[in-house]
Design a protein around this motif. Sequence first.
Motif, PDB file in Angstrom:
ATOM      1  N   UNK A 216     -21.079  46.806  19.417  1.00 44.66           N
ATOM      2  CA  UNK A 216     -20.863  46.550  17.993  1.00 44.66           C
ATOM      3  C   UNK A 216     -21.788  45.441  17.500  1.00 44.66           C
ATOM      4  N   UNK A 217     -21.982  44.423  18.321  1.00 43.63           N
ATOM      5  CA  UNK A 217     -22.868  43.313  17.952  1.00 43.63           C
ATOM      6  C   UNK A 217     -24.311  43.797  17.817  1.00 43.63           C
ATOM      7  N   UNK A 218     -24.779  44.543  18.805  1.00 45.57           N
ATOM      8  CA  UNK A 218     -26.164  45.006  18.794  1.00 45.57           C
ATOM      9  C   UNK A 218     -26.433  45.959  17.636  1.00 45.57           C
ATOM     10  N   UNK A 219     -25.417  46.701  17.250  1.00 46.59           N
ATOM     11  CA  UNK A 219     -25.600  47.682  16.186  1.00 46.59           C
ATOM     12  C   UNK A 219     -25.799  47.084  14.806  1.00 46.59           C
ATOM     13  N   UNK A 220     -25.324  45.862  14.590  1.00 52.14           N
ATOM     14  CA  UNK A 220     -25.355  45.331  13.230  1.00 52.14           C
ATOM     15  C   UNK A 220     -25.923  43.932  13.085  1.00 52.14           C
ATOM     16  N   UNK A 221     -26.384  43.317  14.134  1.00 52.42           N
ATOM     17  CA  UNK A 221     -26.807  41.931  14.002  1.00 52.42           C
ATOM     18  C   UNK A 221     -28.076  41.784  13.180  1.00 52.42           C
TER      19      UNK A 221
ATOM     20  N   UNK B 271     -27.042  41.033   9.717  1.00 53.91           N
ATOM     21  CA  UNK B 271     -26.504  39.679   9.665  1.00 53.91           C
ATOM     22  C   UNK B 271     -27.624  38.650   9.735  1.00 53.91           C
ATOM     23  N   UNK B 272     -28.640  38.920  10.532  1.00 54.40           N
ATOM     24  CA  UNK B 272     -29.746  37.981  10.691  1.00 54.40           C
ATOM     25  C   UNK B 272     -30.537  37.807   9.405  1.00 54.40           C
ATOM     26  N   UNK B 273     -30.472  38.782   8.525  1.00 52.32           N
ATOM     27  CA  UNK B 273     -31.204  38.653   7.264  1.00 52.32           C
ATOM     28  C   UNK B 273     -30.538  37.663   6.322  1.00 52.32           C
ATOM     29  N   UNK B 274     -29.270  37.352   6.560  1.00 51.50           N
ATOM     30  CA  UNK B 274     -28.553  36.469   5.640  1.00 51.50           C
ATOM     31  C   UNK B 274     -28.003  35.211   6.300  1.00 51.50           C
ATOM     32  N   UNK B 275     -28.132  35.089   7.609  1.00 53.55           N
ATOM     33  CA  UNK B 275     -27.512  33.958   8.304  1.00 53.55           C
ATOM     34  C   UNK B 275     -28.553  33.174   9.095  1.00 53.55           C
ATOM     35  N   UNK B 276     -28.153  31.990   9.505  1.00 54.24           N
ATOM     36  CA  UNK B 276     -28.996  31.140  10.343  1.00 54.24           C
ATOM     37  C   UNK B 276     -29.182  31.798  11.708  1.00 54.24           C
TER      38      UNK B 276
END
Length: 109
Positions: A61-66, A69-74
């Motif tokens: 689940x982490x690999x599928x969507x990170x 998330x990386x586009x908006x988070x530190x």
Amino acid sequence: MKRCIFGAVLLVAVGLTCLWAGAALNRFTEPVCRNLERAQEAALAEDWDRAAAHALAAETAWEGKWHGLASAADHTPLEDIDDLFAQLSLCRRMEKKEDFPKLVFVAAF
């Protein structure tokens, strides 16, 4: 007056975007955290097969969507989470059962 209205509309748009991003983050992280909590419970009960399955589900689940998330988070905390998943994967493959619950706990929180 037009500047004030434009500023208010812009403020509302930014606020709604932030609310939407927060809700999207919750939808993304909820399955990862849920699977890590289940993996920890299974590891503490010494049900290693179920713990490994839940840890793998969390990692998938982490690999599928990170990327989203990386586009908006530190990136620094995200890299730390990636490192934890790598350690957890190594423990799972090497069957290092004594380290597994500790890593799952750290990754979940």
